[in-house]
Design an enzyme around this catalytic site. Structure first.
Site, PDB file in Angstrom:
ATOM      1  N   HIS A 105      -6.495  -1.454  -6.348  1.00 52.45           N
ATOM      2  CA  HIS A 105      -7.409  -0.348  -6.108  1.00 52.45           C
ATOM      3  C   HIS A 105      -6.633   0.911  -5.766  1.00 52.45           C
ATOM      4  O   HIS A 105      -5.458   0.852  -5.397  1.00 52.45           O
ATOM      5  CB  HIS A 105      -8.446  -0.679  -5.017  1.00 52.45           C
ATOM      6  CG  HIS A 105      -7.942  -0.550  -3.611  1.00 52.45           C
ATOM      7  ND1 HIS A 105      -7.772  -1.631  -2.782  1.00 52.45           N
ATOM      8  CD2 HIS A 105      -7.564   0.528  -2.871  1.00 52.45           C
ATOM      9  CE1 HIS A 105      -7.327  -1.219  -1.600  1.00 52.45           C
ATOM     10  NE2 HIS A 105      -7.187   0.083  -1.629  1.00 52.45           N
TER      11      HIS A 105
ATOM     12  N   HIS B 202     -17.538  -3.718  -2.546  1.00 57.19           N
ATOM     13  CA  HIS B 202     -16.141  -4.151  -2.627  1.00 57.19           C
ATOM     14  C   HIS B 202     -15.868  -5.326  -1.700  1.00 57.19           C
ATOM     15  O   HIS B 202     -16.218  -5.314  -0.518  1.00 57.19           O
ATOM     16  CB  HIS B 202     -15.214  -2.992  -2.255  1.00 57.19           C
ATOM     17  CG  HIS B 202     -13.761  -3.363  -2.262  1.00 57.19           C
ATOM     18  ND1 HIS B 202     -13.083  -3.693  -3.417  1.00 57.19           N
ATOM     19  CD2 HIS B 202     -12.852  -3.481  -1.256  1.00 57.19           C
ATOM     20  CE1 HIS B 202     -11.825  -3.981  -3.129  1.00 57.19           C
ATOM     21  NE2 HIS B 202     -11.658  -3.858  -1.822  1.00 57.19           N
TER      22      HIS B 202
ATOM     23  N   TYR C 222       0.867  -1.178   0.000  1.00 56.34           N
ATOM     24  CA  TYR C 222       0.000   0.000   0.000  1.00 56.34           C
ATOM     25  C   TYR C 222       0.906   1.231   0.000  1.00 56.34           C
ATOM     26  O   TYR C 222       1.528   1.545   1.016  1.00 56.34           O
ATOM     27  CB  TYR C 222      -0.910  -0.002   1.224  1.00 56.34           C
ATOM     28  CG  TYR C 222      -2.128  -0.884   1.071  1.00 56.34           C
ATOM     29  CD1 TYR C 222      -3.372  -0.334   0.808  1.00 56.34           C
ATOM     30  CD2 TYR C 222      -2.027  -2.270   1.166  1.00 56.34           C
ATOM     31  CE1 TYR C 222      -4.500  -1.140   0.656  1.00 56.34           C
ATOM     32  CE2 TYR C 222      -3.140  -3.079   1.021  1.00 56.34           C
ATOM     33  CZ  TYR C 222      -4.373  -2.506   0.766  1.00 56.34           C
ATOM     34  OH  TYR C 222      -5.481  -3.306   0.615  1.00 56.34           O
TER      35      TYR C 222
ATOM     36  N   HIS D 132     -12.825  -8.982  -1.691  1.00 57.76           N
ATOM     37  CA  HIS D 132     -11.626  -9.517  -2.321  1.00 57.76           C
ATOM     38  C   HIS D 132     -11.948 -10.837  -3.013  1.00 57.76           C
ATOM     39  O   HIS D 132     -13.064 -11.028  -3.493  1.00 57.76           O
ATOM     40  CB  HIS D 132     -10.510  -9.637  -1.289  1.00 57.76           C
ATOM     41  CG  HIS D 132      -9.875  -8.322  -0.951  1.00 57.76           C
ATOM     42  ND1 HIS D 132      -8.918  -8.156   0.027  1.00 57.76           N
ATOM     43  CD2 HIS D 132     -10.054  -7.073  -1.486  1.00 57.76           C
ATOM     44  CE1 HIS D 132      -8.547  -6.896   0.095  1.00 57.76           C
ATOM     45  NE2 HIS D 132      -9.218  -6.218  -0.809  1.00 57.76           N
TER      46      HIS D 132
ATOM     47  N   HIS E 147      -3.026   0.345  -3.949  1.00 59.45           N
ATOM     48  CA  HIS E 147      -2.806  -1.040  -3.534  1.00 59.45           C
ATOM     49  C   HIS E 147      -2.181  -1.782  -4.713  1.00 59.45           C
ATOM     50  O   HIS E 147      -2.827  -2.030  -5.737  1.00 59.45           O
ATOM     51  CB  HIS E 147      -4.134  -1.698  -3.138  1.00 59.45           C
ATOM     52  CG  HIS E 147      -4.034  -3.160  -2.848  1.00 59.45           C
ATOM     53  ND1 HIS E 147      -5.150  -3.948  -2.630  1.00 59.45           N
ATOM     54  CD2 HIS E 147      -2.965  -3.993  -2.723  1.00 59.45           C
ATOM     55  CE1 HIS E 147      -4.760  -5.194  -2.405  1.00 59.45           C
ATOM     56  NE2 HIS E 147      -3.450  -5.243  -2.466  1.00 59.45           N
TER      57      HIS E 147
ATOM     58  N   MET F 244     -12.275  -8.274   2.603  1.00 57.35           N
ATOM     59  CA  MET F 244     -12.999  -7.062   2.968  1.00 57.35           C
ATOM     60  C   MET F 244     -14.464  -7.262   2.605  1.00 57.35           C
ATOM     61  O   MET F 244     -14.803  -8.122   1.789  1.00 57.35           O
ATOM     62  CB  MET F 244     -12.441  -5.832   2.246  1.00 57.35           C
ATOM     63  CG  MET F 244     -11.020  -5.463   2.612  1.00 57.35           C
ATOM     64  SD  MET F 244     -10.491  -3.931   1.800  1.00 57.35           S
ATOM     65  CE  MET F 244      -8.802  -3.816   2.392  1.00 57.35           C
TER      66      MET F 244
END
Length: 583
Positions: free
Chosen positions: A262, A412, A229, A414, A333, A487
């Site tokens: 993202h 959203h 990140y 994963h 990310h 997430m």
């Protein structure tokens, strides 16, 4: 996306600036869309509002109403053409048509595929051939069908992600039962058929004074790690007063389409000076500058597969005034599962702003499961439900008594996410979902307009649900930053803007007597997850557990933050009307 609970509010003194200004680009008369299609082949037989380039040889056009959808295909071949709807993007269980034109005669059939062999002809022909012709090197087909055929051999077409499959050959079959193998001329693609992204909708010319701002990474050498990140700080240039952001889009460096998972463009709250930051580039979650704790207010959220987003004509996101965002933080990310060391990246976000103010100021609220290790998905689950609760007390405090109008939403998750939805409750009664996607595709995530604006007001509550498929995992999957972690989030775009940023929850697992005094996060990994009873007991543990509300806003931690409450009981669940009669 928003990856830490903001518990520390920082007031920052002004010192000499060291954060670069966002770049202002020359303004074209009309902005180019990042999704512009190749202009290959003849034009379709009519003007279609929506189109998608499936590959260099296959362009799909479509339109729809409340009951039916019409497709037109322009394919560079004089052989047969196949097209269909698939539950998971594979040939098995798909609903397909195969057609060709030979000696001026059209051949067509509605079929269904049961495996990797010739699809069988349906007993009920629910697709209708409207037009078939060959034009030079191209075959043009127009077909139509009901959205719901009530036929077990067909796949319903619903809002949310649709996986289409396609194939074609350079030769015509000798008969309906002698259709040759397509070879490599085939593929699959995720498309929003019934709620197309805003870049597919009609665009008018931009205002004459529009400014284009770019926030990009500065030749970042991406570490040879699975997940990184990276944060880059930017300062907003002087815009001469209040402006509205009316459009944003990603800037993806060529060759980095799968590297960029993202990006989130945050803004800093309070009296934040750009000179207060010791560096303008850093790892977002490994010893970041303390002063960034005030910089987790979401302005733009984008994920892989997303394209241009245009705000409604009556709404814009305010920037440029003293109380508006001035210092920005771009979080990128990088998803690098092969741990390559040769990526140098300059991707980022592009904003379009204008001084021609619109009627309403927009805002964004994130709802869902707090991102931490308390978010647990057991292995070997085909459809495990994760829930993030936005309690009515948090919403009431955050909205301050006013109503908001939600016009778009972004779901959203994963890699394990398969079905996502945002549920809406009022006075104990469930309203229709704010948004749902029953074919969620990790590689195709778009901010989507709602069919109609949804009012949210005091007394309402929200629940974000993510059904997760962990059948290929052998151990627990935890909430976290990596794509291999999970997430469960929903980003609501709305007006008028309020002080609220986040409304979600963290589960407090109930400990059975035999585990008294132990942290359940240490206990769960010791379970035998191959035992079905362990799964049953874990689900009961969740049902008996309580939740801590995560509730904060712009430079505010609300009074309801960390308040503990039981799982809300749904007294009157929403029931969809069944359009198919019982057989």
């Amino acid at each position: 996306m928003i990856l830490k609970t903001v518990l520390c509010l920082v007031a920052i003194a002004t010192v000499e600036a060291n954060i670069p200004l966002a770049q202002i680009l020359p303004v074209p008369q009309k902005a180019a869309s990042t999704s512009s299609l190749h202009n290959h082949g003849p034009a379709p037989s009519e003007s279609f509002p929506f189109q998608e380039h499936l590959n260099d040889d296959f362009t799909l056009y479509w339109n729809f109403n409340t009951t039916h959808i019409t497709f037109e295909m322009v394919v560079k071949t004089n052989g047969w053409v196949g097209f269909g709807i698939s539950p998971k993007g594979a040939m098995k269980s798909s609903d397909v048509i195969i057609a060709w034109v030979k000696d001026g005669q059209a051949h067509f059939a509605d079929r269904h595929a049961e495996g990797h062999f010739l699809p069988a002809i349906d007993s009920s022909q629910d697709w209708t051939l409207v037009m078939a012709q060959e034009t030079g090197q191209f075959t043009m087909l127009k077909v139509a069908r009901p959205l719901e055929t009530c036929d077990d051999q067909d796949v319903p077409i619903k809002p949310g992600t649709t996986r289409v499959i396609y194939a074609y050959s350079q030769t015509d079959p000798s008969s309906d039962d002698a259709i040759g193998y397509h070879g490599n001329t085939r593929g699959t693609k995720s498309i929003l058929l019934l709620d197309p992204p805003t870049n597919e909708q009609h665009e008018e010319d931009l205002p004459a004074d529009v400014k284009i701002l770019e926030f990009t990474n500065r030749n970042v050498s991406v570490p040879s790690e699975d997940t990184t990140y990276h944060c880059t700080m930017w300062k907003l240039p002087d815009l001469g007063g209040k402006n509205h952001m009316i459009r944003y889009e990603p800037i993806i460096q060529v060759g980095h389409e799968t590297l960029i998972h993202h990006m989130v463009l945050y803004y800093c709250s309070g009296t934040v000076s750009d000179g207060s930051f010791p560096t303008s580039d850093f790892n977002c979650y490994v010893n970041p500058p303390t002063l960034t704790y005030s910089c987790y207010n979401i302005l733009v959220a984008w994920a892989i597969g997303g394209k241009v987003f245009n705000f409604p004509k009556n709404v814009g996101y305010p920037v440029g005034e003293a109380n508006d965002p001035g210092i920005f933080m771009l979080e990128t990310h990088y998803d690098n599962p092969r741990m390559r060391s040769d990526f140098v990246d300059s991707s980022g976000m592009r904003m379009y702003v204008t001084s021609q103010l619109r009627q309403h100021d927009a805002g964004i609220i994130m709802v869902g499961v707090n991102v931490d290790k308390y978010h647990i998905i057991p292995p070997y689950e085909e459809s495990f439900l994760s829930q993030g609760i936005c309690h009515e007390s948090c919403l009431a405090e955050g909205l301050g008594g006013q109503e908001i109008h939600v016009f778009a939403n972004f779901l959203h998750a994963h890699l394990l996410g398969s079905k996502l939805r945002t549920r809406h409750f009022r006075n104990g009664t469930e309203l229709p979902p704010l948004q749902e996607d029953n074919n969620y595709d990790f590689d195709y995530q778009e901010t989507r307009f709602l069919n109609e604006e949804r009012v949210i007001k005091k007394g309402d509550s929200l629940v974000v649900e993510c059904e997760c498929d962990s059948t290929k995992r052998t151990g627990i999957t935890y909430g976290g930053l990596s794509s291999r972690e999970e997430m469960c989030e929903s980003f609501m775009l709305y007006y008028p803007r309020t002080r609220m940023n986040f409304c979600g929850s963290r589960i407090i697992y109930k400990a059975e007597d035999q585990y008294a005094g132990r942290d359940m996060l240490d206990v769960f990994p010791t379970f035998d997850w191959t035992d079905p009873k362990v799964h049953q007991d874990f689900r009961q543990t969740i049902a008996d557990s309580e939740y801590a509300q995560i509730c904060y806003g712009n430079m505010l931690v609300f009074k309801t933050h960390l308040k503990v409450f039981p799982m809300p009981k749904i007294e009157n669940p929403y029931k969809k009307q069944d359009v198919c009669p019982l057989s």
